[in-house]
Design a protein around this motif. Sequence first.
Motif, PDB file in Angstrom:
ATOM      1  N   ALA A  83      10.992   8.814   0.563  1.00 19.33           N
ATOM      2  CA  ALA A  83      10.583   8.567   1.950  1.00 19.33           C
ATOM      3  C   ALA A  83       9.517   7.475   2.006  1.00 19.33           C
ATOM      4  O   ALA A  83       9.565   6.582   2.864  1.00 19.33           O
ATOM      5  CB  ALA A  83      10.058   9.852   2.586  1.00 19.33           C
ATOM      6  N   LEU A  84       8.561   7.511   1.088  1.00 23.34           N
ATOM      7  CA  LEU A  84       7.509   6.500   1.069  1.00 23.34           C
ATOM      8  C   LEU A  84       8.064   5.117   0.738  1.00 23.34           C
ATOM      9  O   LEU A  84       7.657   4.109   1.334  1.00 23.34           O
ATOM     10  CB  LEU A  84       6.424   6.892   0.062  1.00 23.34           C
ATOM     11  N   PHE A  85       8.995   5.042  -0.211  1.00 25.55           N
ATOM     12  CA  PHE A  85       9.598   3.744  -0.518  1.00 25.55           C
ATOM     13  C   PHE A  85      10.380   3.208   0.686  1.00 25.55           C
ATOM     14  O   PHE A  85      10.359   2.008   0.982  1.00 25.55           O
ATOM     15  CB  PHE A  85      10.506   3.855  -1.741  1.00 25.55           C
ATOM     16  N   LEU A  86      11.070   4.105   1.402  1.00 21.65           N
ATOM     17  CA  LEU A  86      11.795   3.680   2.601  1.00 21.65           C
ATOM     18  C   LEU A  86      10.820   3.216   3.681  1.00 21.65           C
ATOM     19  O   LEU A  86      11.051   2.205   4.359  1.00 21.65           O
ATOM     20  CB  LEU A  86      12.657   4.828   3.118  1.00 21.65           C
ATOM     21  N   VAL A 133       0.833  -1.205   0.000  1.00 17.83           N
ATOM     22  CA  VAL A 133       0.000   0.000   0.000  1.00 17.83           C
ATOM     23  C   VAL A 133       0.871   1.261   0.000  1.00 17.83           C
ATOM     24  O   VAL A 133       0.628   2.212  -0.744  1.00 17.83           O
ATOM     25  CB  VAL A 133      -0.948  -0.004   1.223  1.00 17.83           C
ATOM     26  N   VAL A 134       1.910   1.265   0.830  1.00 17.86           N
ATOM     27  CA  VAL A 134       2.780   2.442   0.920  1.00 17.86           C
ATOM     28  C   VAL A 134       3.519   2.675  -0.401  1.00 17.86           C
ATOM     29  O   VAL A 134       3.644   3.813  -0.866  1.00 17.86           O
ATOM     30  CB  VAL A 134       3.774   2.297   2.082  1.00 17.86           C
ATOM     31  N   ASN A 135       4.003   1.607  -1.025  1.00 19.43           N
ATOM     32  CA  ASN A 135       4.700   1.758  -2.303  1.00 19.43           C
ATOM     33  C   ASN A 135       3.764   2.267  -3.395  1.00 19.43           C
ATOM     34  O   ASN A 135       4.159   3.077  -4.247  1.00 19.43           O
ATOM     35  CB  ASN A 135       5.317   0.422  -2.730  1.00 19.43           C
ATOM     36  N   THR A 136       2.508   1.810  -3.366  1.00 22.51           N
ATOM     37  CA  THR A 136       1.530   2.310  -4.332  1.00 22.51           C
ATOM     38  C   THR A 136       1.235   3.781  -4.078  1.00 22.51           C
ATOM     39  O   THR A 136       1.087   4.570  -5.020  1.00 22.51           O
ATOM     40  CB  THR A 136       0.230   1.489  -4.241  1.00 22.51           C
ATOM     41  N   ARG A 137       1.189   4.150  -2.793  1.00 27.05           N
ATOM     42  CA  ARG A 137       0.973   5.569  -2.461  1.00 27.05           C
ATOM     43  C   ARG A 137       2.142   6.425  -2.939  1.00 27.05           C
ATOM     44  O   ARG A 137       1.943   7.591  -3.322  1.00 27.05           O
ATOM     45  CB  ARG A 137       0.810   5.709  -0.940  1.00 27.05           C
ATOM     46  N   ALA A 138       3.355   5.884  -2.976  1.00 23.74           N
ATOM     47  CA  ALA A 138       4.505   6.622  -3.476  1.00 23.74           C
ATOM     48  C   ALA A 138       4.342   6.942  -4.959  1.00 23.74           C
ATOM     49  O   ALA A 138       4.763   8.016  -5.423  1.00 23.74           O
ATOM     50  CB  ALA A 138       5.779   5.817  -3.244  1.00 23.74           C
ATOM     51  N   ILE A 139       3.728   6.032  -5.697  1.00 17.69           N
ATOM     52  CA  ILE A 139       3.493   6.279  -7.122  1.00 17.69           C
ATOM     53  C   ILE A 139       2.497   7.415  -7.310  1.00 17.69           C
ATOM     54  O   ILE A 139       2.651   8.260  -8.198  1.00 17.69           O
ATOM     55  CB  ILE A 139       2.996   4.989  -7.807  1.00 17.69           C
ATOM     56  N   VAL A 140       1.470   7.455  -6.455  1.00 16.74           N
ATOM     57  CA  VAL A 140       0.515   8.572  -6.511  1.00 16.74           C
ATOM     58  C   VAL A 140       1.221   9.893  -6.213  1.00 16.74           C
ATOM     59  O   VAL A 140       0.962  10.917  -6.861  1.00 16.74           O
ATOM     60  CB  VAL A 140      -0.639   8.330  -5.520  1.00 16.74           C
TER      61      VAL A 140
END
Length: 395
Positions: free
Chosen positions: A251-254, A126-133
């Motif tokens: 930061a989101l990917f981390l 979910v967090v990695n998908t949010r990084a794409i957004v």
Amino acid sequence: MKRLLVPSAALLWGLQFAFLNPALALLLVALFNASPAEVGWVLAVYNASGFVSSLLLPAYADRAMDYLRPLLACGVLTLVLAAVLAVSTSLPIAVVGLIVLGGPAGVGSSLLFAHLKHSGAGTADVVNTRAIVSFAWVAGPPLATFIMGGLGNRAILLALGAVAVLNVATTAAMISRRRSVPVETRPRADADGGQLFSKTGVAAVVSFIALQATNSAAVSIMGLFVTRGLGVDVIWAGIALGVSAALEIPALFLIGRVSRRFSSRALIASGCVAGFAYYAAMAFVSNPATLIALQMLNAWFFGIVAGVGLTLFQRLIPRPGLASGLYTNTRRVGAIVSGPVIALGSTTAIGYQGVFATCAALTVLALLVMVLAGREPRRVPQRELLATTAPKSGF
């Protein structure tokens, strides 16, 4: 190819909002000759429609246990909205289109994340998908202004329609894949474990409204803070916000990586500490170099709020659609709350720095609410319980 469907959908839904929302006020003025007052109330009713839709449409998806078909409908509504705005010359018709079509269409991103949760996605996914957004939001507004500047204001509506067509195609592909490959509907167990929507869930909603309000207030007054507080050119406000948005992506990917080792509450606590440090330091900033350097703290803070916050809501609230919709609406309500935050903070002796000081205090308050509400009652050991309930000897 199948693995690219969800990331592609996240990029496209991010671009849809990054194209429309920042340009909407300009379109209302350029295409429909709206006055500043009319722009204000049109945006208000449009956001109100989005607020209601973020509760009703995900609730329907929860009952149907199907998030992709409503997501497909959102893509179609976006395409129709782009067509209505492109061919209309009447402000009332545009307003009706924004309320009836734009509000429900804006729920697409929430439904995508609800589908992720329903499919068994973990926190890192979910967090990695949010990084794409977030990446779409970094690239989208500059691309939108380039299109409007080079091809005219209506050209952005053509671009919006093209993105909507791609959204429909991507969602249709996900529906087709679901038919051919059964999807596990039970979410994977995470470190925090599932909980019912209780006082902890209510505390999460209240806390995240406060955290979203601090971010909205800080972004809203950045231009005034830079020009009147620091006495430098307004371009530094754009640089600071751009740096923060760009840093939010790594930061989101981390965060997605470390979420496998740490609980959501621990990560949110780290985000609140970073947010407090950022706002407190901003109250004493005196030069642009320090302003830019502090954006690292801001990027971690909002990365936690944007990424881990969504997964926490999905864990506390058993219905994925409702969880995503409520989380989305904390952003909208937070924007409303940011008004009093700005009004209160700017009336202090330190001026616009006082807004950041108020945000620092509000961040601490939000963290305390979550910590206190999340404390589990003390469990009495069985031996101790038997000792207190057993009849006492007469000797």
